[in-house]
Design a protein around this motif. Structure first.
Motif, PDB file in Angstrom:
ATOM      1  N   ALA A  35      21.916  28.934  -9.646  1.00  0.00           N
ATOM      2  CA  ALA A  35      22.441  27.680  -9.873  1.00  0.00           C
ATOM      3  C   ALA A  35      23.890  27.251 -10.315  1.00  0.00           C
ATOM      4  O   ALA A  35      24.317  26.378  -9.956  1.00  0.00           O
ATOM      5  CB  ALA A  35      21.166  26.983 -10.607  1.00  0.00           C
ATOM      6  N   LEU A  36      24.250  27.651 -11.630  1.00  0.00           N
ATOM      7  CA  LEU A  36      25.477  27.508 -12.196  1.00  0.00           C
ATOM      8  C   LEU A  36      26.494  27.983 -11.275  1.00  0.00           C
ATOM      9  O   LEU A  36      27.591  27.145 -11.344  1.00  0.00           O
ATOM     10  CB  LEU A  36      25.220  28.201 -13.672  1.00  0.00           C
ATOM     11  N   THR A  37      26.287  29.396 -10.816  1.00  0.00           N
ATOM     12  CA  THR A  37      27.306  29.692  -9.887  1.00  0.00           C
ATOM     13  C   THR A  37      27.777  28.667  -8.821  1.00  0.00           C
ATOM     14  O   THR A  37      28.784  28.626  -8.112  1.00  0.00           O
ATOM     15  CB  THR A  37      27.160  31.008  -9.264  1.00  0.00           C
ATOM     16  N   MET A  38      26.546  28.222  -8.071  1.00  0.00           N
ATOM     17  CA  MET A  38      26.741  27.324  -7.049  1.00  0.00           C
ATOM     18  C   MET A  38      27.450  26.028  -7.368  1.00  0.00           C
ATOM     19  O   MET A  38      27.707  25.066  -6.414  1.00  0.00           O
ATOM     20  CB  MET A  38      25.135  26.834  -6.339  1.00  0.00           C
ATOM     21  N   GLY A  39      27.466  25.583  -8.497  1.00  0.00           N
ATOM     22  CA  GLY A  39      28.026  24.470  -8.970  1.00  0.00           C
ATOM     23  C   GLY A  39      27.105  23.251  -9.540  1.00  0.00           C
ATOM     24  O   GLY A  39      27.685  22.272  -9.889  1.00  0.00           O
ATOM     25  N   TYR A  40      25.894  23.688  -9.730  1.00  0.00           N
ATOM     26  CA  TYR A  40      25.231  22.444 -10.492  1.00  0.00           C
ATOM     27  C   TYR A  40      25.436  22.571 -11.993  1.00  0.00           C
ATOM     28  O   TYR A  40      25.233  23.399 -12.562  1.00  0.00           O
ATOM     29  CB  TYR A  40      23.492  23.009 -10.093  1.00  0.00           C
ATOM     30  N   ARG A  41      25.360  21.334 -12.508  1.00  0.00           N
ATOM     31  CA  ARG A  41      25.783  21.117 -13.689  1.00  0.00           C
ATOM     32  C   ARG A  41      24.715  20.664 -14.655  1.00  0.00           C
ATOM     33  O   ARG A  41      24.777  20.204 -15.683  1.00  0.00           O
ATOM     34  CB  ARG A  41      27.059  20.243 -14.025  1.00  0.00           C
ATOM     35  N   GLU A  42      23.615  20.283 -13.857  1.00  0.00           N
ATOM     36  CA  GLU A  42      22.370  20.115 -14.405  1.00  0.00           C
ATOM     37  C   GLU A  42      21.189  20.581 -13.693  1.00  0.00           C
ATOM     38  O   GLU A  42      20.595  20.281 -12.690  1.00  0.00           O
ATOM     39  CB  GLU A  42      22.206  18.356 -14.470  1.00  0.00           C
ATOM     40  N   VAL A  43      20.113  21.333 -14.481  1.00  0.00           N
ATOM     41  CA  VAL A  43      19.364  22.447 -14.000  1.00  0.00           C
ATOM     42  C   VAL A  43      18.147  22.060 -15.060  1.00  0.00           C
ATOM     43  O   VAL A  43      18.088  22.166 -16.207  1.00  0.00           O
ATOM     44  CB  VAL A  43      19.773  23.540 -14.265  1.00  0.00           C
ATOM     45  N   TYR A  44      17.250  21.741 -14.369  1.00  0.00           N
ATOM     46  CA  TYR A  44      15.582  21.624 -14.789  1.00  0.00           C
ATOM     47  C   TYR A  44      14.760  22.947 -14.476  1.00  0.00           C
ATOM     48  O   TYR A  44      14.847  23.202 -13.464  1.00  0.00           O
ATOM     49  CB  TYR A  44      15.115  20.394 -14.504  1.00  0.00           C
ATOM     50  N   LEU A  45      13.982  23.149 -15.570  1.00  0.00           N
ATOM     51  CA  LEU A  45      13.045  24.293 -15.292  1.00  0.00           C
ATOM     52  C   LEU A  45      11.468  23.892 -15.539  1.00  0.00           C
ATOM     53  O   LEU A  45      11.206  23.100 -16.396  1.00  0.00           O
ATOM     54  CB  LEU A  45      13.281  25.339 -16.370  1.00  0.00           C
ATOM     55  N   ALA A  46      10.807  24.010 -14.443  1.00  0.00           N
ATOM     56  CA  ALA A  46       9.454  23.880 -14.318  1.00  0.00           C
ATOM     57  C   ALA A  46       8.676  24.975 -14.242  1.00  0.00           C
ATOM     58  O   ALA A  46       9.020  25.907 -13.482  1.00  0.00           O
ATOM     59  CB  ALA A  46       9.198  22.675 -13.229  1.00  0.00           C
ATOM     60  N   GLY A  47       7.304  24.956 -14.745  1.00  0.00           N
ATOM     61  CA  GLY A  47       6.803  26.219 -14.690  1.00  0.00           C
ATOM     62  C   GLY A  47       7.135  27.501 -15.294  1.00  0.00           C
ATOM     63  O   GLY A  47       6.740  28.548 -15.197  1.00  0.00           O
ATOM     64  N   ALA A  48       8.044  27.324 -16.372  1.00  0.00           N
ATOM     65  CA  ALA A  48       8.649  28.225 -17.237  1.00  0.00           C
ATOM     66  C   ALA A  48       7.924  28.541 -18.314  1.00  0.00           C
ATOM     67  O   ALA A  48       8.577  28.268 -19.483  1.00  0.00           O
ATOM     68  CB  ALA A  48       9.917  27.973 -17.458  1.00  0.00           C
ATOM     69  N   ASP A  49       6.609  28.893 -18.066  1.00  0.00           N
ATOM     70  CA  ASP A  49       5.514  28.873 -19.444  1.00  0.00           C
ATOM     71  C   ASP A  49       5.926  30.042 -20.443  1.00  0.00           C
ATOM     72  O   ASP A  49       6.364  29.825 -21.576  1.00  0.00           O
ATOM     73  CB  ASP A  49       4.403  29.248 -19.082  1.00  0.00           C
ATOM     74  N   HIS A  50       6.235  31.264 -19.778  1.00  0.00           N
ATOM     75  CA  HIS A  50       6.569  32.281 -20.618  1.00  0.00           C
ATOM     76  C   HIS A  50       5.761  32.606 -21.911  1.00  0.00           C
ATOM     77  O   HIS A  50       6.210  33.216 -22.912  1.00  0.00           O
ATOM     78  CB  HIS A  50       8.329  32.173 -20.994  1.00  0.00           C
ATOM     79  N   SER A  51       4.526  32.235 -21.877  1.00  0.00           N
ATOM     80  CA  SER A  51       3.419  32.407 -22.698  1.00  0.00           C
ATOM     81  C   SER A  51       2.770  33.659 -22.998  1.00  0.00           C
ATOM     82  O   SER A  51       1.425  33.779 -23.219  1.00  0.00           O
ATOM     83  CB  SER A  51       2.852  31.176 -22.958  1.00  0.00           C
ATOM     84  N   TRP A  52       3.466  34.618 -22.544  1.00  0.00           N
ATOM     85  CA  TRP A  52       2.734  35.832 -22.234  1.00  0.00           C
ATOM     86  C   TRP A  52       2.234  36.582 -23.574  1.00  0.00           C
ATOM     87  O   TRP A  52       1.307  37.039 -23.593  1.00  0.00           O
ATOM     88  CB  TRP A  52       3.658  37.016 -21.850  1.00  0.00           C
TER      89      TRP A  52
END
Length: 278
Positions: free
Chosen positions: A174-191
């Motif tokens: 996403a950053l490489t493509m040029g997006y400067r605003e990125v949101y994460l959904a479903g990134a629980d990582h509560s393992w």
């Protein structure tokens, strides 16, 4: 900086340079300044609530999906613009029913989806995805060392912070493509809430997703974990969470913002913020 730290970073930089020479390939990711935000749809259980309550908002955003999301009914409703596969399992276990169905569903996505895969699987991905899907590649090469070296390697797509899971390359793409605003959904990582050791000293790690997991896929994951000790699993978690802080440092350096819109997420590197109505 202490001499021991300089020596350590010098060793990591040298190791990363060798990895770049041996493993990195030319990868073309189209770069342009995107005014809109990108929402990355990780497959954690909280995405179920997000989809149920905000699917209309999600459909208005540019989105990126990962892994087995294409096997869920919501794939055709959300019509993600981008898709990322990173695990070799998707390219070397194509005889498995779940993987076959994944590729069939990706190939059927005729709304202009772009699929990103590791550079070494470029040929296989193009064959499996069919002509209707645009395939781009990235270098899944873990880079560590002096901060200036890391930034140069990230900028040129030679590698990325150690790609412990698919979310790490997804953010970097996403950053490489040029997006400067990125949101994460479903990134629980509560393992850490679900990991345990049974009476046979086998590590049991339950990693639920927003969709119902097929029994065969559950059995495969359980089987793979039998070969690991608890310290191996915990070290793998450490690598992932550390990579997010490396990504945060890189994002800050290039003027990008990554927001974690996942309620209850264990990721501590990114500012918490709900993705906006569009």
């Amino acid at each position: 900086m202490k001499a021991s730290d300089i020596l350590h970073l010098t060793g990591l930089t040298a190791k990363s340079m060798v990895k770049i020479i041996m493993q990195s390939r030319h990868c073309h990711i189209e770069r342009q300044r995107h005014a809109d935000a990108l929402v990355i749809l990780a497959n954690g259980p909280s995405l179920r609530t997000t989809i149920d309550t905000r699917i209309d908002t999600l459909r208005k955003h540019t989105t990126l999906a990962v892994n087995f999301a294409a096997n869920a009914p919501e794939f055709r409703l959300l019509k993600p613009d981008y898709y990322v596969l990173a695990d070799p399992h998707f390219f070397v276990r194509t005889e498995q029913d779940n993987v076959q169905r994944l590729w069939s569903n990706i190939a059927a996505a005729q709304w202009g989806i772009t699929l990103f895969v590791p550079s070494r699987f470029r040929t296989a991905a193009r064959r499996l995805a069919g002509e209707g899907v645009k395939v781009c590649t990235f270098n899944a090469v873990g880079i560590e060392g002096f901060r200036c070296f890391e930034r140069m390697a990230f900028k040129h797509n030679w590698g990325m912070p150690r790609p412990r899971n698919v979310l790490i390359p997804s953010i970097m793409i996403a950053l490489t493509m040029g997006y400067r605003e990125v949101y994460l959904a479903g990134a629980d990582h509560s393992w850490l809430k679900t990991i345990s050791v049974n009476d046979s000293n086998e590590v049991v790690s339950i990693q639920p997703h927003f969709y119902k997991e097929e029994s065969k896929e559950q059995a495969r994951v359980i089987s793979e974990y039998k070969g690991y000790h608890l310290h191996d699993i915990l070290d793998s978690f450490r690598i992932a969470f550390s990579s997010y802080h490396s990504i945060r440092a890189y994002a800050d350096a290039i003027g990008a913002a990554i927001y974690n819109a996942t309620e209850g997420s264990f990721i501590d590197a990114f500012e918490r913020k709900t993705f906006p109505d569009k």
